[in-house]
Design an enzyme around this catalytic site. Structure first.
Site, PDB file in Angstrom:
ATOM      1  N   GLY A  71       0.862  -1.182   0.000  1.00  0.00           N
ATOM      2  CA  GLY A  71       0.000   0.000   0.000  1.00  0.00           C
ATOM      3  C   GLY A  71       0.888   1.218   0.000  1.00  0.00           C
ATOM      4  O   GLY A  71       1.829   1.298  -0.791  1.00  0.00           O
ATOM      5  N   GLU A  72       0.657   2.087   0.930  1.00  0.00           N
ATOM      6  CA  GLU A  72       1.456   3.311   1.032  1.00  0.00           C
ATOM      7  C   GLU A  72       1.943   3.411   2.476  1.00  0.00           C
ATOM      8  O   GLU A  72       1.136   3.615   3.386  1.00  0.00           O
ATOM      9  CB  GLU A  72       0.577   4.503   0.618  1.00  0.00           C
ATOM     10  CG  GLU A  72       1.292   5.812   0.568  1.00  0.00           C
ATOM     11  CD  GLU A  72       2.520   5.769  -0.331  1.00  0.00           C
ATOM     12  OE1 GLU A  72       2.441   5.338  -1.490  1.00  0.00           O
ATOM     13  OE2 GLU A  72       3.592   6.184   0.158  1.00  0.00           O
ATOM     14  N   SER A  73       3.249   3.241   2.648  1.00  0.00           N
ATOM     15  CA  SER A  73       3.767   3.125   4.017  1.00  0.00           C
ATOM     16  C   SER A  73       3.593   4.397   4.839  1.00  0.00           C
ATOM     17  O   SER A  73       3.453   4.331   6.062  1.00  0.00           O
ATOM     18  CB  SER A  73       5.221   2.677   3.997  1.00  0.00           C
ATOM     19  OG  SER A  73       5.966   3.457   3.111  1.00  0.00           O
ATOM     20  N   CYS A  98       5.966  -5.508   0.300  1.00  0.00           N
ATOM     21  CA  CYS A  98       6.180  -4.157  -0.232  1.00  0.00           C
ATOM     22  C   CYS A  98       6.095  -3.085   0.874  1.00  0.00           C
ATOM     23  O   CYS A  98       6.995  -3.021   1.698  1.00  0.00           O
ATOM     24  CB  CYS A  98       5.208  -3.920  -1.379  1.00  0.00           C
ATOM     25  SG  CYS A  98       5.827  -2.668  -2.504  1.00  0.00           S
ATOM     26  N   ARG A 151      12.592   3.351  -0.176  1.00  0.00           N
ATOM     27  CA  ARG A 151      11.273   3.347  -0.824  1.00  0.00           C
ATOM     28  C   ARG A 151      11.363   3.714  -2.309  1.00  0.00           C
ATOM     29  O   ARG A 151      12.222   4.485  -2.708  1.00  0.00           O
ATOM     30  CB  ARG A 151      10.349   4.346  -0.140  1.00  0.00           C
ATOM     31  CG  ARG A 151      10.114   4.054   1.317  1.00  0.00           C
ATOM     32  CD  ARG A 151       9.246   5.129   1.944  1.00  0.00           C
ATOM     33  NE  ARG A 151       7.960   5.215   1.283  1.00  0.00           N
ATOM     34  CZ  ARG A 151       7.286   6.348   1.092  1.00  0.00           C
ATOM     35  NH1 ARG A 151       7.788   7.486   1.504  1.00  0.00           N
ATOM     36  NH2 ARG A 151       6.132   6.335   0.489  1.00  0.00           N
ATOM     37  N   ILE A 190       5.439  -3.143  -7.677  1.00  0.00           N
ATOM     38  CA  ILE A 190       4.720  -1.876  -7.825  1.00  0.00           C
ATOM     39  C   ILE A 190       5.361  -0.841  -6.904  1.00  0.00           C
ATOM     40  O   ILE A 190       5.269  -0.956  -5.678  1.00  0.00           O
ATOM     41  CB  ILE A 190       3.217  -2.033  -7.475  1.00  0.00           C
ATOM     42  CG1 ILE A 190       2.582  -3.135  -8.321  1.00  0.00           C
ATOM     43  CG2 ILE A 190       2.474  -0.704  -7.655  1.00  0.00           C
ATOM     44  CD1 ILE A 190       1.177  -3.534  -7.894  1.00  0.00           C
ATOM     45  N   ARG A 191       6.029   0.100  -7.455  1.00  0.00           N
ATOM     46  CA  ARG A 191       6.769   1.098  -6.654  1.00  0.00           C
ATOM     47  C   ARG A 191       7.486   0.407  -5.488  1.00  0.00           C
ATOM     48  O   ARG A 191       7.355   0.781  -4.329  1.00  0.00           O
ATOM     49  CB  ARG A 191       5.834   2.213  -6.156  1.00  0.00           C
ATOM     50  CG  ARG A 191       5.339   3.116  -7.302  1.00  0.00           C
ATOM     51  CD  ARG A 191       4.449   4.236  -6.800  1.00  0.00           C
ATOM     52  NE  ARG A 191       3.337   3.706  -6.052  1.00  0.00           N
ATOM     53  CZ  ARG A 191       3.067   4.035  -4.784  1.00  0.00           C
ATOM     54  NH1 ARG A 191       3.811   4.896  -4.148  1.00  0.00           N
ATOM     55  NH2 ARG A 191       2.027   3.504  -4.179  1.00  0.00           N
ATOM     56  N   HIS A 223       4.698  -8.247  -4.774  1.00  0.00           N
ATOM     57  CA  HIS A 223       3.337  -8.575  -4.316  1.00  0.00           C
ATOM     58  C   HIS A 223       2.939 -10.013  -4.679  1.00  0.00           C
ATOM     59  O   HIS A 223       2.278 -10.229  -5.695  1.00  0.00           O
ATOM     60  CB  HIS A 223       2.328  -7.635  -4.988  1.00  0.00           C
ATOM     61  CG  HIS A 223       2.347  -6.252  -4.459  1.00  0.00           C
ATOM     62  ND1 HIS A 223       1.479  -5.808  -3.494  1.00  0.00           N
ATOM     63  CD2 HIS A 223       3.135  -5.198  -4.759  1.00  0.00           C
ATOM     64  CE1 HIS A 223       1.722  -4.542  -3.227  1.00  0.00           C
ATOM     65  NE2 HIS A 223       2.721  -4.142  -3.979  1.00  0.00           N
ATOM     66  N   GLU A 277       0.640 -11.737  -3.504  1.00  0.00           N
ATOM     67  CA  GLU A 277      -0.821 -11.911  -3.415  1.00  0.00           C
ATOM     68  C   GLU A 277      -1.526 -11.523  -4.712  1.00  0.00           C
ATOM     69  O   GLU A 277      -2.718 -11.801  -4.863  1.00  0.00           O
ATOM     70  CB  GLU A 277      -1.374 -11.104  -2.226  1.00  0.00           C
ATOM     71  CG  GLU A 277      -1.562  -9.603  -2.435  1.00  0.00           C
ATOM     72  CD  GLU A 277      -0.269  -8.789  -2.469  1.00  0.00           C
ATOM     73  OE1 GLU A 277       0.829  -9.376  -2.401  1.00  0.00           O
ATOM     74  OE2 GLU A 277      -0.363  -7.559  -2.594  1.00  0.00           O
TER      75      GLU A 277
END
Ligand code: GLN
Length: 188
Positions: free
Chosen positions: A49-51, A78, A105, A133-134, A169, A171
């Site tokens: 997600g977004e840490s 991630c 990051r 993803i990023r 990822h 998942e």
């Protein structure tokens, strides 16, 4: 496998995909949003997600201490891996320091530079389709941490005691092998 419950931190990010994958393996899951839920878990997944956002929500929901003190198996993917590291090199992020590595990051570039790659994982008989993803990169990896996979010389899958970290990822694919590998840590 005996009846176990895997908690999946569900504040933000890709938590439903982990749940769907574990359901396919007939593993019980709980989406974690409150501190008192943590005790009931046999393992915990911190998703991507977004840490920075996750840091804020973890503080807001008073989940920092319960997660920091959780000593059962943890899997961080991630952004989850960033949070579990010792140092994310970013003042907006509170790390749990559960595994002696640092993270950088967005080290592969922006969203448009996201990619999929078939990777080779120690102990797996065939390649695994990994989605980045990023993604972060892992740095300052202590010698006690086992590197299970690297891509172009960059470690991407790490095991330390009962903690697994992936910069990608797992998942988001239909391949359940990495989750199954982590589930082997469950002693119940
Ligand atoms: N770049 C995100 C972060 O820094 C992680 C991206 C992801 O989880 N796919 O938190």
């Amino acid at each position: 496998m005996n009846k176990i419950t895997i908690g999946i931190l569900g504040l933000q990010g890709a938590f439903h995909k982990h749940q769907q994958l574990l359901e396919r393996l007939s593993v019980g899951t709980a989406i974690i949003r409150y501190p008192e839920q943590i005790k009931q878990c046999d393992g915990l997944i911190i998703p991507g997600g977004e840490s920075t956002t996750m840091t804020k929500l973890i503080r807001q929901m008073e989940l920092f201490e319960p997660i920091k003190n959780f000593d059962k198996p943890i899997f961080g993917t991630c952004a989850g891996a960033i949070l579990l590291s010792v140092d994310a090199n970013d003042s907006q992020i509170d790390t749990f320091g559960k595994i002696p590595v640092s993270t950088r990051r967005n080290a592969y570039g922006r969203q448009v530079e996201s990619f999929k790659e078939n990777i080779c994982i120690k102990g797996f008989e065939s390649d695994f389709p990994a989605v980045f993803i990023r993604a972060p990169k892992f740095t300052d990896i202590d010698s006690s941490v086992e590197i299970l996979s690297s891509l172009n010389g960059e470690p991407i899958l790490l095991q330390y005691k009962n903690i697994l970290l992936s910069s990608f990822h797992p998942e988001l694919t239909s391949d359940t092998r990495i989750h199954e590998l982590w589930l082997k840590n469950m002693s119940v």
